[in-house]
Design an enzyme around this catalytic site. Sequence first.
Site, mmCIF file in Angstrom:
data_model
loop_
_atom_site.group_PDB
_atom_site.id
_atom_site.type_symbol
_atom_site.label_atom_id
_atom_site.label_comp_id
_atom_site.label_asym_id
_atom_site.label_seq_id
_atom_site.Cartn_x
_atom_site.Cartn_y
_atom_site.Cartn_z
ATOM 1 N N LYS A 1 0.777 -1.002 0.065
ATOM 2 C CA LYS A 1 0.061 0.103 0.062
ATOM 3 C C LYS A 1 0.718 1.257 -0.161
ATOM 4 O O LYS A 1 2.110 1.248 0.763
ATOM 5 C CB LYS A 1 -0.857 -0.100 1.124
ATOM 6 C CG LYS A 1 -1.975 1.132 1.441
ATOM 7 C CD LYS A 1 -2.919 0.867 2.394
ATOM 8 C CE LYS A 1 -3.861 2.124 2.607
ATOM 9 N NZ LYS A 1 -4.849 2.023 3.752
ATOM 10 N N SER B 1 -9.716 1.925 2.644
ATOM 11 C CA SER B 1 -8.745 2.728 1.918
ATOM 12 C C SER B 1 -7.798 1.997 1.169
ATOM 13 O O SER B 1 -7.292 2.215 0.278
ATOM 14 C CB SER B 1 -7.917 3.782 2.503
ATOM 15 O OG SER B 1 -7.090 3.254 3.538
ATOM 16 N N SER C 1 -9.931 -0.050 6.880
ATOM 17 C CA SER C 1 -9.223 -0.051 5.642
ATOM 18 C C SER C 1 -8.714 -1.291 4.926
ATOM 19 O O SER C 1 -8.300 -1.430 3.997
ATOM 20 C CB SER C 1 -8.220 1.106 5.742
ATOM 21 O OG SER C 1 -8.706 2.300 5.517
HETATM 22 N N1 GLN Z 1 -12.943 4.711 6.364
HETATM 23 C C1 GLN Z 1 -12.329 5.056 7.692
HETATM 24 C C2 GLN Z 1 -11.923 6.355 7.226
HETATM 25 O O1 GLN Z 1 -12.065 7.013 6.318
HETATM 26 C C3 GLN Z 1 -11.231 4.162 7.739
HETATM 27 C C4 GLN Z 1 -10.047 4.175 7.087
HETATM 28 C C5 GLN Z 1 -8.844 3.527 7.406
HETATM 29 O O2 GLN Z 1 -8.947 2.440 8.113
HETATM 30 N N2 GLN Z 1 -7.763 3.882 7.231
HETATM 31 O O3 GLN Z 1 -11.483 7.055 8.532
#
Ligand code: GLN
Length: 486
Positions: A77, A152, A176
């Site tokens: 990532k 994400s 994410s």
């Molecule tokens: N969707 C969540 C956020 O936007 C989780 C994102 C993540 O785990 N990085 O904060």
Amino acid sequence: MKNMPTAIEVVEGIKTGTISCEELVSKIYEQIEQSELNCFITLNKEGALEQAIEVDKNRAEGEYKRKKLLGVPIAIKDSISTKGIQTTCASKILTGYVPPYDATVVEALKREGAIILGKTNMDEFCMGTSTETSYYGATKNPYDLSRVPGGSSGGSAAAISAGEAVLALGSDTGGSIRCPASFCGITGLKSTYGLVSRHGLIAYANSLEQIGPMASNVTDTALLLEVLSAKDEHDCTQVKLNNNASTNYCCSWLNEAENVSDIFKGMKIGVPKEFIEGVSPEVGKAVWDAIHKFEEFGATYEEISMQSMKYALTSYYLIAMSEASSNLARFDGLRYGLRPDKDEDWHTTFSRIRGGGFGEEVKRRIILGTYALSAGYYGKYYLKALKVRTLIKDEFDDVFKKHDILAMPTMPFVAFKLGERIKDPLSLYLADVNTVPINLAGVPSISIPCGFSQGLPIGLQLVGKHFDEDKILRAAFGFERIFLKK
Ligand code: GLN
């Protein structure tokens, strides 16, 4: 790529000489280059092929034979620092940034012989649930190109699902890893807070996030977790476990493959109604079917209620945005970020670089987080959210006095259409209802495929108490056996 071998098969094949690493890596790049999915931001083709040739040449040597991930192609990532390979966090502000060092997890991967394919697409600075906030364009879901892969870590999940990588790293602050795993029909694990080093992870919300494994199956997930949980002196939040056996995730249950009942006999499963009541009927049905399978193979389950869960989303978003607003202060055009190209005063540079370098969602969160931390509101919002977080953690601790694991849907629905929610941020935040409580409590959780609705994968989430990764992996492994046989 059809018939993609698992990581375990790759290691075995390379060690015994039945797989050529160079051929495998070349085939994967062919696949990536033809792909419409947009899984990668940066490729490491030359470096990866060079490394693959090296692996083929040396595979029979003692030192190579001991490597746990020998020749396994892995996607990283883009929030994780890779020495010499551009790392952008999917943001314009970091475009062109080439880290001078590797994250500790990347060092561990290299030490164990993994091949770095490239950097995967994601929501900008990990902020999102759909991989649509990337400066480099959205990634598509391999099951339906008109849908999101989740986020994400959407690029990592889609890459595994489509055969563009054997393994991948994601990072999970509030879901994410697990959300895209669920939407793309793969396996992803968020470890206990403090198990995996965060050194070299570009921070979104430090107190919540962990780097974690993503794979096509549970055994590969366990193998990768084993490598990722290597000790690190650079991260003082990493818990130093003194017994080595607890990080040996891959071995204890592999022998039980033949007799799944041995895994489930006597296992007590809790099903919290707050996590399952509001989900779509198809998702609810698939998860209940899975729970009944556990029962059939010797587990017992009990429906329970976790009262504090209704405050989890608000508390999460307050904490995450507050931490983000402070973490992102370093991207000012001087320390990090785009460089000033004009002779102007610092305030003008600062506003111009941040105004033009960050996307809309990132700016929204910086503004909201700054507000929650400001004098006068700190107690009302941020401190209160921290208190709620303690209540949530305590409630999880309580539940695990009676239950070995919890079972629930990872996401309340299957992958939605590209463009469907991005204009309405609140509807995206709401999608995280089942994943964020886990990060607030710091407990481990895995998402594994458990069915389909309209041809789209559904994810089952299994949650354990702190440092009980082994237990959720074992249950997931047992379920995978049952599910694949169907
Ligand atoms: N969707 C969540 C956020 O936007 C989780 C994102 C993540 O785990 N990085 O904060």
